[in-house]
Enzyme design. Structure first.
Site, PDB file in Angstrom:
ATOM      1  N   CYS A  92       1.074  -1.416   0.099  1.00 32.50           N
ATOM      2  CA  CYS A  92       0.453  -0.443   0.218  1.00 32.50           C
ATOM      3  C   CYS A  92       0.887   1.289   0.364  1.00 32.50           C
ATOM      4  O   CYS A  92       0.404   2.274  -1.260  1.00 32.50           O
ATOM      5  CB  CYS A  92      -1.190   0.361   1.668  1.00 32.50           C
ATOM      6  SG  CYS A  92      -1.926  -1.423   1.552  1.00 32.50           S
ATOM      7  N   HIS A 127       0.431   5.064  -1.589  1.00 30.72           N
ATOM      8  CA  HIS A 127      -0.138   5.649  -1.068  1.00 30.72           C
ATOM      9  C   HIS A 127       0.972   6.500  -0.304  1.00 30.72           C
ATOM     10  O   HIS A 127       0.322   7.576   0.843  1.00 30.72           O
ATOM     11  CB  HIS A 127      -1.127   5.449  -0.252  1.00 30.72           C
ATOM     12  CG  HIS A 127      -1.812   4.344  -0.880  1.00 30.72           C
ATOM     13  ND1 HIS A 127      -2.724   5.132  -1.883  1.00 30.72           N
ATOM     14  CD2 HIS A 127      -2.402   3.192  -1.300  1.00 30.72           C
ATOM     15  CE1 HIS A 127      -3.577   4.803  -2.286  1.00 30.72           C
ATOM     16  NE2 HIS A 127      -3.349   3.598  -2.692  1.00 30.72           N
ATOM     17  N   CYS A 164      -7.335  -2.209  -5.196  1.00 31.52           N
ATOM     18  CA  CYS A 164      -6.154  -1.819  -5.156  1.00 31.52           C
ATOM     19  C   CYS A 164      -5.844  -3.066  -5.096  1.00 31.52           C
ATOM     20  O   CYS A 164      -3.938  -3.200  -5.392  1.00 31.52           O
ATOM     21  CB  CYS A 164      -5.434  -0.678  -3.603  1.00 31.52           C
ATOM     22  SG  CYS A 164      -5.993   0.921  -3.761  1.00 31.52           S
ATOM     23  N   CYS A 220     -36.087  -2.168   7.232  1.00 29.34           N
ATOM     24  CA  CYS A 220     -35.336  -2.121   8.081  1.00 29.34           C
ATOM     25  C   CYS A 220     -36.012  -0.982   9.246  1.00 29.34           C
ATOM     26  O   CYS A 220     -35.686  -0.498  10.344  1.00 29.34           O
ATOM     27  CB  CYS A 220     -34.462  -1.138   7.478  1.00 29.34           C
ATOM     28  SG  CYS A 220     -33.476  -1.582   6.276  1.00 29.34           S
ATOM     29  N   CYS A 243     -37.477  -0.529  12.606  1.00 31.95           N
ATOM     30  CA  CYS A 243     -36.927  -1.337  14.144  1.00 31.95           C
ATOM     31  C   CYS A 243     -36.866   0.758  14.148  1.00 31.95           C
ATOM     32  O   CYS A 243     -36.365   1.165  15.384  1.00 31.95           O
ATOM     33  CB  CYS A 243     -35.992  -1.429  14.151  1.00 31.95           C
ATOM     34  SG  CYS A 243     -36.763  -3.936  14.653  1.00 31.95           S
ATOM     35  N   ARG A 292     -23.509  -7.323   9.706  1.00 32.92           N
ATOM     36  CA  ARG A 292     -24.908  -7.119  10.630  1.00 32.92           C
ATOM     37  C   ARG A 292     -26.063  -6.740   9.973  1.00 32.92           C
ATOM     38  O   ARG A 292     -26.757  -6.488   9.940  1.00 32.92           O
ATOM     39  CB  ARG A 292     -24.120  -5.387  10.764  1.00 32.92           C
ATOM     40  CG  ARG A 292     -25.219  -4.060  12.063  1.00 32.92           C
ATOM     41  CD  ARG A 292     -25.173  -4.878  13.242  1.00 32.92           C
ATOM     42  NE  ARG A 292     -26.921  -6.292  13.269  1.00 32.92           N
ATOM     43  CZ  ARG A 292     -27.096  -6.429  14.551  1.00 32.92           C
ATOM     44  NH1 ARG A 292     -26.664  -6.008  15.426  1.00 32.92           N
ATOM     45  NH2 ARG A 292     -28.334  -7.004  14.525  1.00 32.92           N
ATOM     46  N   CYS A 342     -29.093  -8.450  10.978  1.00 36.45           N
ATOM     47  CA  CYS A 342     -30.583  -8.048  11.006  1.00 36.45           C
ATOM     48  C   CYS A 342     -31.754  -8.585  10.195  1.00 36.45           C
ATOM     49  O   CYS A 342     -32.782  -9.197  10.959  1.00 36.45           O
ATOM     50  CB  CYS A 342     -30.491  -6.518  10.709  1.00 36.45           C
ATOM     51  SG  CYS A 342     -30.579  -5.150  11.774  1.00 36.45           S
TER      52      CYS A 342
END
Lengths: 283, 110
Positions: free
Chosen positions: A99, A103, A136, A199, A202, A240, A244
């Site tokens: 990297c 960068h 990348c 969604c 809630c 996540r 859900c």
């Protein structure tokens, strides 16, 4: 939006075309459609974690969890971040680049985490930070892309996003990103699964209320990737989402799927102005 | 694989004699309890850090026995009264027989 009866068919067609853009313009102006209006100001000392009606998950977390996040040593996510820091300057792939080769120091990534997901004109698609890093790897370094939920990708995403810590989330939904934004908004408001929930039921309608023992947050994305105590490891926003969807007995979609990418843009946009907290700690 | 446990330690680089300093340690480890079942329905064998030890100039200053109910990436901190300059050595003992170590130096102020 209702059309007036006096309009001629052709005017009506034009009106419908215009109507579409007017509707979205209104949708983005009226924030109560996206975030539940807050009657109370943010709790004392936590003002930095609120922006308008938006409230970071940090405010909903317990004090003990916040303490873990506040100290970079106690925050377990830094085990991953430290590994990523070593990875940053380790050359890999056929191009024998790291990297750092392109960068420089990782500090150059300041501000990058705040604007993703972002439309990439080169490939003509929406990219989030995970996909950008993997691009990348495959293009620049000619190395194998990391698997979505791998420790390496989670660590590197956190490291890059962490450089923007404290900066306000600022994703753009203009131009080509608009299409994705609308798709994400539609997903957010569409009932799915055996429990027939969207969604918004809630995270907008019941925000701040308890669902059994769970305090429902606004479902903001500013802290991801997050170290979830339940997971005992770092996890991505898409993990996540899958959680859900599973909880409401709906089909879990694949990490990085077009639906979740669009949803990520919409959900991140709802938190525009909230500080980047990655890597956060949540229960 | 990058699964090799990675220890982290935060200890003061300098301290004055008589000071009480806090040393924080943690290690990335899955702490597999031995009670979970894998996808094949069989128990995943237990693999935890079963002992932690901290030495200062070769002398043990703290040790702890860990059990399967301790969460992944165990975090341990403790206080120490500073008497002299020297080197910390921290050791984590894995069920598989491996020992992970990390060292850190501390100097006296002034």
């Amino acid at each position: 939006m209702m059309m007036t009866k006096t309009k001629k068919p052709i005017a009506l067609a034009v009106g419908m075309l215009l109507g579409l853009s007017v509707a979205t313009a209104q949708a983005t102006d009226d924030m109560s459609l996206h975030i539940s209006p807050q009657s109370q100001p943010a709790p004392e000392g936590l003002e930095d974690y609120a922006h308008g009606d938006a409230r970071s998950g940090y405010i909903y977390a317990t004090e003990e969890t916040r303490t873990l996040q506040d100290d970079d040593f106690e925050n377990p996510a830094f085990l991953w971040v430290e590994k990523a820091q070593e990875q940053w300057s380790t050359p890999e792939g056929d191009a024998n680049k790291s990297c750092q080769s392109c960068h420089g120091d990782v500090e150059s990534m300041k501000g990058v985490g705040a604007v993703y997901p972002k439309f990439d004109p080169e490939i003509g698609d929406l990219l989030n930070l995970e996909k950008r890093i993997n691009r990348c790897r495959s293009e620049g370094m000619q190395a194998t892309p990391w698997k979505w939920e791998s420790d390496e990708l989670l660590g590197m995403t956190s490291l890059v996003k962490m450089q923007s810590r404290g900066m306000p989330v600022n994703v753009s939904i203009d131009g080509p990103a608009k299409e994705y934004f609308e798709k994400g908004m539609k997903f957010y408001n569409t009932r799915v699964g055996q429990m027939d929930l969207a969604c918004k039921h809630c995270h907008i309608d019941q925000n701040g209320n308890y669902m059994r023992a769970e305090l429902l947050s606004q479902g903001q994305a500013n802290g991801f990737p997050t170290y979830r105590l339940k997971w005992q490891k770092l996890g991505s926003l898409h993990r996540r989402f899958r959680g859900c969807n599973n909880n409401i007995r709906a089909e879990k979609l694949a990490n990085g799927s077009p639906e979740y990418m669009a949803l990520e843009l919409y959900v991140t946009w709802r938190g525009n102005g909230l500080p980047i907290e990655a890597p956060s700690v949540r229960k | 694989m990058s699964k090799a446990p990675k220890p982290r330690v935060k200890s003061p680089k300098t301290a004055a004699k008589g000071d009480v300093v806090t040393i924080k340690t943690t290690i990335s480890h899955q702490m597999e309890s031995g009670l979970r079942k894998g996808k094949d329905g069989k128990l995943i064998p237990r693999q935890i850090i079963n002992k932690f030890e901290a030495l200062f100039n070769g002398k043990q200053i703290m040790s702890a026995t860990l059990y399967p109910s301790i969460s992944a990436n165990p975090y341990i901190d403790f206080d120490m009264k500073v008497e002299e300059a020297g080197e910390f050595e921290f050791k984590w003992f894995d069920d598989n027989g491996e020992v992970y170590t990390k060292k850190a130096k501390m100097q006296l102020e002034g």
